[in-house]
Design a protein around this motif. Structure first.
Motif, PDB file in Angstrom:
ATOM      1  N   THR A 121       0.875  -1.223  -0.307  1.00  0.00           N
ATOM      2  CA  THR A 121       0.005   0.087  -0.016  1.00  0.00           C
ATOM      3  C   THR A 121       0.728   1.095   0.130  1.00  0.00           C
ATOM      4  OG1 THR A 121      -1.528  -1.296   1.216  1.00  0.00           O
ATOM      5  CG2 THR A 121      -1.906   1.181   1.072  1.00  0.00           C
ATOM      6  N   GLY A 122       0.664   1.952  -0.981  1.00  0.00           N
ATOM      7  CA  GLY A 122       1.642   3.229  -1.246  1.00  0.00           C
ATOM      8  C   GLY A 122       1.220   4.479  -0.419  1.00  0.00           C
ATOM      9  N   ALA A 123       1.775   5.345  -0.277  1.00  0.00           N
ATOM     10  CA  ALA A 123       1.866   6.561   0.639  1.00  0.00           C
ATOM     11  C   ALA A 123       0.613   7.213  -0.058  1.00  0.00           C
ATOM     12  CB  ALA A 123       2.892   7.535   0.240  1.00  0.00           C
ATOM     13  N   ASP A 124       0.048   6.981  -1.194  1.00  0.00           N
ATOM     14  CA  ASP A 124      -1.068   7.536  -1.759  1.00  0.00           C
ATOM     15  C   ASP A 124      -2.303   6.772  -1.524  1.00  0.00           C
ATOM     16  OD1 ASP A 124      -0.640   5.303  -3.378  1.00  0.00           O
ATOM     17  OD2 ASP A 124      -0.779   6.486  -5.421  1.00  0.00           O
ATOM     18  N   GLY A 125      -1.990   5.681  -0.804  1.00  0.00           N
ATOM     19  CA  GLY A 125      -3.268   4.844  -0.451  1.00  0.00           C
ATOM     20  C   GLY A 125      -3.784   3.482  -1.474  1.00  0.00           C
ATOM     21  N   ALA A 126      -2.970   3.880  -2.735  1.00  0.00           N
ATOM     22  CA  ALA A 126      -3.125   2.826  -3.560  1.00  0.00           C
ATOM     23  C   ALA A 126      -2.386   1.240  -3.243  1.00  0.00           C
ATOM     24  CB  ALA A 126      -2.540   3.075  -5.091  1.00  0.00           C
TER      25      ALA A 126
END
Length: 165
Positions: free
Chosen positions: A28-33
């Motif tokens: 889970t990336g920092a952008d929430g993806a």
């Protein structure tokens, strides 16, 4: 679980890493993806195994770069190391017990870091020289065997390898 990697103090990318119900890694990336079935890949598995690791999506795109595994929190590091260990099967040859013939193909019996085994060497081209007196030997099934330091092998093993190099 959230982890932070620091390559440059001004840039501190953070992301999450966990296993789903099927045991696959989920990023889970920092952008929430969220990305399922991610794969950690060492940049230099033989020459710098503690060095750079890339977290790659199932379609081959890099999602994160880790300069050194020590930069990652313990729980995430454990997940990455487990995944790397399951993908990177590379026994280290400690001693060459014998070969069936000095012409190829030949059957080799070796003592490895994982026990005694026998494999078939198809041709001399399946022995690759690496930096620092290391060798990578591929058997007929494409399993890679590592000789970490040719000079550290016993005299009998070096003599056999000299016939093939």
């Amino acid at each position: 679980m959230k982890m932070t990697m620091t390559t440059n103090p001004a840039q501190q990318p953070s992301f999450g890493l966990h296993r789903n119900s099927f045991g696959r890694l989920v990023f889970t990336g920092a952008d929430g993806a969220s990305h399922e079935n991610v794969i950690p890949v060492r940049a230099f598995p033989v020459s710098a195994p503690d060095g750079g690791v890339s977290v790659v999506s199932s379609d081959g795109h890099e999602l994160a770069w880790i300069d050194r595994l020590e930069q990652v929190e313990v729980e995430a590091r454990k997940l990455i190391e487990e995944e790397l260990a399951s993908r990177e099967f590379m026994p280290e040859i400690c001693r060459i017990v014998g070969v069936s013939t000095f012409a190829t193909p030949s059957d080799w019996t070796v003592q490895t870091s994982r026990g005694v085994t026998t494999f078939t060497l198809k041709g001399e081209e399946d022995i690759r020289r690496l930096p620092n007196s290391a060798l990578l030997i591929a058997d007929s099934h494409s399993i890679q065997f590592l000789v970490r330091d040719l000079k550290a092998l016993d005299k009998h093993s070096r003599k056999i390898l000299d016939r093939f190099l």
